[in-house]
Structures are given as C-alpha cells and as structure tokens.
Design an enzyme around this catalytic site. Structure first.
Site, PDB file in Angstrom:
ATOM      1  N   GLU A  73       0.820  -1.208   0.000  1.00 45.03           N
ATOM      2  CA  GLU A  73       0.000   0.000   0.000  1.00 45.03           C
ATOM      3  C   GLU A  73       0.855   1.260   0.000  1.00 45.03           C
ATOM      4  O   GLU A  73       0.525   2.257  -0.654  1.00 45.03           O
ATOM      5  CB  GLU A  73      -0.943  -0.002   1.204  1.00 45.03           C
ATOM      6  CG  GLU A  73      -2.059  -1.039   1.129  1.00 45.03           C
ATOM      7  CD  GLU A  73      -1.642  -2.434   1.595  1.00 45.03           C
ATOM      8  OE1 GLU A  73      -2.487  -3.346   1.603  1.00 45.03           O
ATOM      9  OE2 GLU A  73      -0.447  -2.606   1.950  1.00 45.03           O
ATOM     10  N   HIS A 142     -11.076  -6.134   9.461  1.00 42.21           N
ATOM     11  CA  HIS A 142     -11.676  -5.915   8.144  1.00 42.21           C
ATOM     12  C   HIS A 142     -13.101  -5.360   8.228  1.00 42.21           C
ATOM     13  O   HIS A 142     -13.858  -5.467   7.258  1.00 42.21           O
ATOM     14  CB  HIS A 142     -11.736  -7.237   7.351  1.00 42.21           C
ATOM     15  CG  HIS A 142     -10.414  -7.847   7.051  1.00 42.21           C
ATOM     16  ND1 HIS A 142      -9.687  -8.533   7.989  1.00 42.21           N
ATOM     17  CD2 HIS A 142      -9.689  -7.873   5.905  1.00 42.21           C
ATOM     18  CE1 HIS A 142      -8.568  -8.969   7.432  1.00 42.21           C
ATOM     19  NE2 HIS A 142      -8.535  -8.577   6.171  1.00 42.21           N
TER      20      HIS A 142
END
Length: 349
Positions: A73, A142
C-alpha cells in the site's frame, strides 16, 4: 434479510444499478474523457476489485491505465501521489480502510500535507477509495469504518456516499476535484452477489455523466419531531427506524444523510435542529472522539438554545468489531436500536 430504504425505485421504469456498477461507470466515464485519469491498486484489474469498484475497466482501458499492483500500500499510494503531483489524476484503491496503518505516512504526511506545505504550488488531484463497514463477519481487522480517523486530519476531503446515485455522482466530483479526496464506500451497499442482498444497494442511476457535491448533506426523510443524522448504512437504518416511529408511535423523524465527513455540512444539520428541536446522531464508527461527538458539538456550540432535550449518540462501543455474528449485531447499531433510543428520548420529555 432484505432491508428496504428510501432510495429504492422499484417501479422498473428507470435504469437501476448496484453500488459497485455505479462506481465503475463513474470511473469509466472520467477515463474516457480525460487521459490523465488512471486506476491502481490490488486486484483491481481482471478481478475488478474485491468489492467490484473497478469491474470491467481493464477490458476497456488496458493494463497501462488499470494497474494491478503488488501488496504494498505504501508503494502504490506513494506512486499515486507522485503521479498527481506531475499533473495526472490517479485513483488508488486501499482494499480495506483497516489497512491504513501500513501506509498512513503516505496518506497523511504526504497526500494531505504536500499542497499546504508547498504553498499551493503542488496540487494533488487524486482519489484514494477504500471499503468500510461491518455486518458480514469479517472480524476486527476488516470491519471498521474509521470516518472520524480521517475526518480529523486536515488537508483532504473525506466523503461517504450512501446510494448508487451518489456513489456515481460523488466519484465523478472526486476525480475532477483538485484536492486529495478520501472516498469511502460501504461494502454492504455495493450490491455484490456474495454478500447479503439489500434493496438499498440498488438505485436509479442515469447513464449520462453528472456530479453530486462533496460538501453537502441531504435530507432523505422530512419530519417535525426529531432529527436523526446518519451516514451510509446508518442512514438507511435511521429511515427504517423513522418509518416504524411514524407508524407505531406517531413520531415524525427527519433523517439526514451526512454524505461528507470533511467538510461537514453544518447548515443542513442546524436548519433541521431549528425545526425539530431534538437531535440523535448514529454512526457505525466508534463512540469516543467520533463523528457523533462532532455533530453533537456543532449542536451545542451553534444551536444549544434550540434544543429541548440532550443530544443522543448511538455508535459502536469502544471495542474491536467482533467476529461472532450475534456480538457483531450487538455492537453495530441497527434499526431497532435507533428506534428504541429515539422513542426513549421522546418519552422522557
């Protein structure tokens, strides 16, 4: 269980899209008319994004403009920042907002600050889109929303659309904006086949290009007795609760879809408070130091004497999102919790 919301057309006469198809269509339209727009991120190519937000784009635009990246990322968000600084308009996808920790330096020390620290000489017209929300048992790493985490940080716009119509219009606005925009889309509102099918995940979406402002809340249900401010799934749950309050208790709740976390639309909130004189704020983010506190503070600072009752806040308690379905249902506010809290507020007067 299907949940019906105020945005479901249902008459079969208008063009209906799911949330993910509305997002992908918005990106495609901008890529067609502006060669500086491109997309990058993990699994955004042939796979179309894990939540379908880039579905079909690689077939239209090829691998040079739809870039599948390694699982880094920091690298691909940094690449997007560099591209934006050089005049391109990148759209990067951070797969889950929960993963922000591994790339926060790029997001906050670079994406959000470079325009300011350059005295406005370097623009970063980029979109960082990311999936938020729980409700499908993906546990603590998540399932967060984290609206307030990013809304707290100056230098970038933070938006969270609640309908396919707004997903398309606000994505087009975000791509065209000369500021960095954090675009948060809710997993449950993407309309994906492998998730629970919700009526509110489909909506009338015009085929042509259009924009929706990035700084305006929307009154999605008018009422006279109490204002409920929500965002994304909480907006839909608030409308469901409001319909029950009207039918069973004669209480007419006005529901505001916040849509934008930063900047926040104070005018719409304060106008509603002046009418209803009561405020309930509901959020899928954590209770402490969150969006509910910010909206409550706005009411206290600018509309205290309009209120006839203390502000009520409904949000996730300060615990990680549980994996267990019963525990997840317990911590994430739903229509019944909103209904009970509003009824309690009205009964106490």
């Amino acid at each position: 269980m299907k949940r019906k919301g105020p945005f479901n057309n249902g008459n079969g006469e208008k063009r209906i899209l799911t949330g993910n198809k509305a997002m992908a269509e918005a990106i495609a339209l901008e890529m067609e008319q502006d060669p500086s727009v491109f997309v990058l991120g993990e699994d955004i190519g042939k796979y179309g994004g894990i939540f379908g937000s880039t579905q079909g784009l690689i077939d239209k635009f090829g691998q040079e403009r739809v870039l599948d990246t390694p699982i880094s990322e920091t690298a691909f968000i940094g690449a997007a920042i560099g591209a934006a600084a050089e005049g391109m308009r990148p759209i990067a996808e951070l797969m889950f907002v929960d993963f922000f920790g591994v790339c926060m330096d790029q997001i906050y020390n670079h994406m959000a600050k470079i325009p300011y620290m350059s005295g406005g000489n370097v623009r970063l017209p980029m979109v960082l889109m990311t999936a938020v929300g729980g409700g499908y048992n993906d546990a603590a790493q998540h399932s967060q929303t984290l609206y307030a985490t990013f809304g707290h940080m100056p230098g970038m716009k933070v938006v969270a659309p609640s309908t396919p119509y707004d997903l398309k219009g606000m994505m087009i606005s975000a791509i065209r904006d000369d500021n960095p925009v954090l675009f948060m889309f809710h997993k449950s509102l993407q309309g994906l086949g492998w998730m629970e099918q919700l009526d509110v995940a489909v909506d009338h979406v015009p085929e042509e290009s259009y924009t929706v402002p990035l700084d305006k809340a929307k009154v999605v249900r008018e009422g006279s007795d109490v204002t409920i401010v929500g965002i994304q799934m909480m907006t839909h749950y608030a409308v469901e609760a409001a319909e029950k309050l009207s039918k069973e208790d004669g209480i007419e709740a006005e529901v505001i879809d916040l849509r934008s976390v930063a900047p926040i639309d104070k005018k719409t909130i304060l106008s509603s408070i002046k009418k209803t004189r009561r405020l309930v704020v509901v959020d899928e983010d954590y209770l402490s130091y969150g969006m509910t506190a910010e909206v409550a503070a706005i009411a206290a600072e600018e509309a205290l004497y309009d209120l006839e009752a203390p502000v009520r806040r409904i949000a996730v308690p300060d615990v990680p999102i549980p994996y267990s379905r019963p525990l997840e249902d317990f911590v994430i506010p739903g229509p019944e919790k909103i209904y009970q809290q509003v009824k309690k507020l009205m009964d106490e007067e």
